[in-house]
Design an enzyme around this catalytic site. Structure first.
Site, short mmCIF file in Angstrom:
data_model
loop_
_atom_site.label_atom_id
_atom_site.label_comp_id
_atom_site.label_asym_id
_atom_site.label_seq_id
_atom_site.Cartn_x
_atom_site.Cartn_y
_atom_site.Cartn_z
N LYS A 81 0.86 -1.19 0.00
CA LYS A 81 0.00 0.00 0.00
C LYS A 81 0.89 1.24 0.00
O LYS A 81 1.81 1.35 0.83
CB LYS A 81 -0.86 -0.04 1.26
CG LYS A 81 -2.16 0.71 1.18
CD LYS A 81 -2.96 0.38 2.44
CE LYS A 81 -4.30 1.01 2.46
NZ LYS A 81 -4.97 0.81 3.76
O1 G3P Z 1 -9.48 1.91 4.86
C1 G3P Z 1 -9.20 3.20 5.31
C2 G3P Z 1 -9.68 3.35 6.69
O2 G3P Z 1 -8.92 2.61 7.59
C3 G3P Z 1 -9.86 4.74 7.11
O3 G3P Z 1 -11.04 4.74 7.79
O4 G3P Z 1 -12.76 5.53 9.31
O5 G3P Z 1 -10.34 6.16 9.68
O6 G3P Z 1 -11.64 7.13 7.81
P1 G3P Z 1 -11.45 5.97 8.71
#
Ligand code: G3P
Length: 217
Positions: free
Chosen positions: A83
């Site tokens: 990634k």
């Molecule tokens: O897959 C990306 C994720 O981990 C981010 O999620 O909820 O932190 O925006 P969030």
């Protein structure tokens, strides 16, 4: 649509893998920190639990060091997907790794133009963050629609991996648009199973079954 789980919690991954619905796993530095585990060790364990891609993120910001980190990470297992962030150095790294046949997930995508760049760099997956897009007053799902349109216009093979999924409606909308993959926290995937009428129906069937006085076993 493929289902990835967005976590580095081994027990949660094991439980979901047992349903047969899990096509892969995504992690990021924040999720690794939350797990409290050693990055290499936990990634190796996750790679054994699922056959599909397991995203492991580089933490360097320059191309040269990203390549060195990717070299270490891809040795963990054949299903590791490197990634990289959507930056110039990240896409240089993407191009180099993709040319070598390595799976790459380009993360932190917030515009359709960024997604176009990632596809041109040969990314296996592009990760638009719908939840964070919504948080900032944009429409995350409109972003997915735009990327779908652009990728279909040019037959790009890059898969749209809807990330930063916060609730089941995001999953439904992603599926309706035709996103290739969604990655969600375990709680959101578990919430997909739930319906009040399913619970009520089971309750009714159990009550009536008890009245028959019979048993199957
Ligand atoms: O897959 C990306 C994720 O981990 C981010 O999620 O909820 O932190 O925006 P969030």
């Amino acid at each position: 649509m493929k289902f990835f789980v967005d976590t580095a919690e081994i027990d949660a991954i094991r439980e979901l893998a047992a349903t047969g619905l899990l096509d892969g796993v995504t992690t990021n530095p924040s999720l690794i920190a939350k797990s409290g585990r050693d990055f290499m060790e936990v990634t190796a364990e996750i790679c054994k639990l699922v056959d599909g891609p397991v995203s492991a993120e580089v933490v360097a910001l320059d191309h040269e060091t990203m390549m060195k980190e990717a070299e270490v990470l891809r040795k963990i297992a054949d299903n590791v997907c490197i990634k990289v962030p959507l930056t110039v150095d990240g896409l240089k790294t993407c191009k180099a790794l993709a040319s070598d046949g390595t799976m790459v997930n380009v993360t932190l995508c917030f515009s359709a133009n960024q997604a176009l760049l990632a596809a041109k760099a040969g990314a296996s997956f592009i990760s638009p963050f719908v939840g964070r897009h919504d948080d900032n007053g944009f429409d995350g799902m409109e972003l997915i629609e735009d990327i779908r349109l652009i990728y279909d216009n040019y037959d790009f093979a890059t898969e749209i991996l809807v990330a930063s999924v916060r609730h089941t409606t995001h999953v439904l909308q992603a599926a309706k648009i035709g996103a290739d993959v969604m990655t969600a926290p375990p709680a959101v995937i578990h919430a997909l199973f739930k319906h009040v009428l399913t619970d009520k129906g089971i309750e009714g069937f159990m009550a009536d079954w008890a009245k028959t006085g019979q048993s199957i076993l």
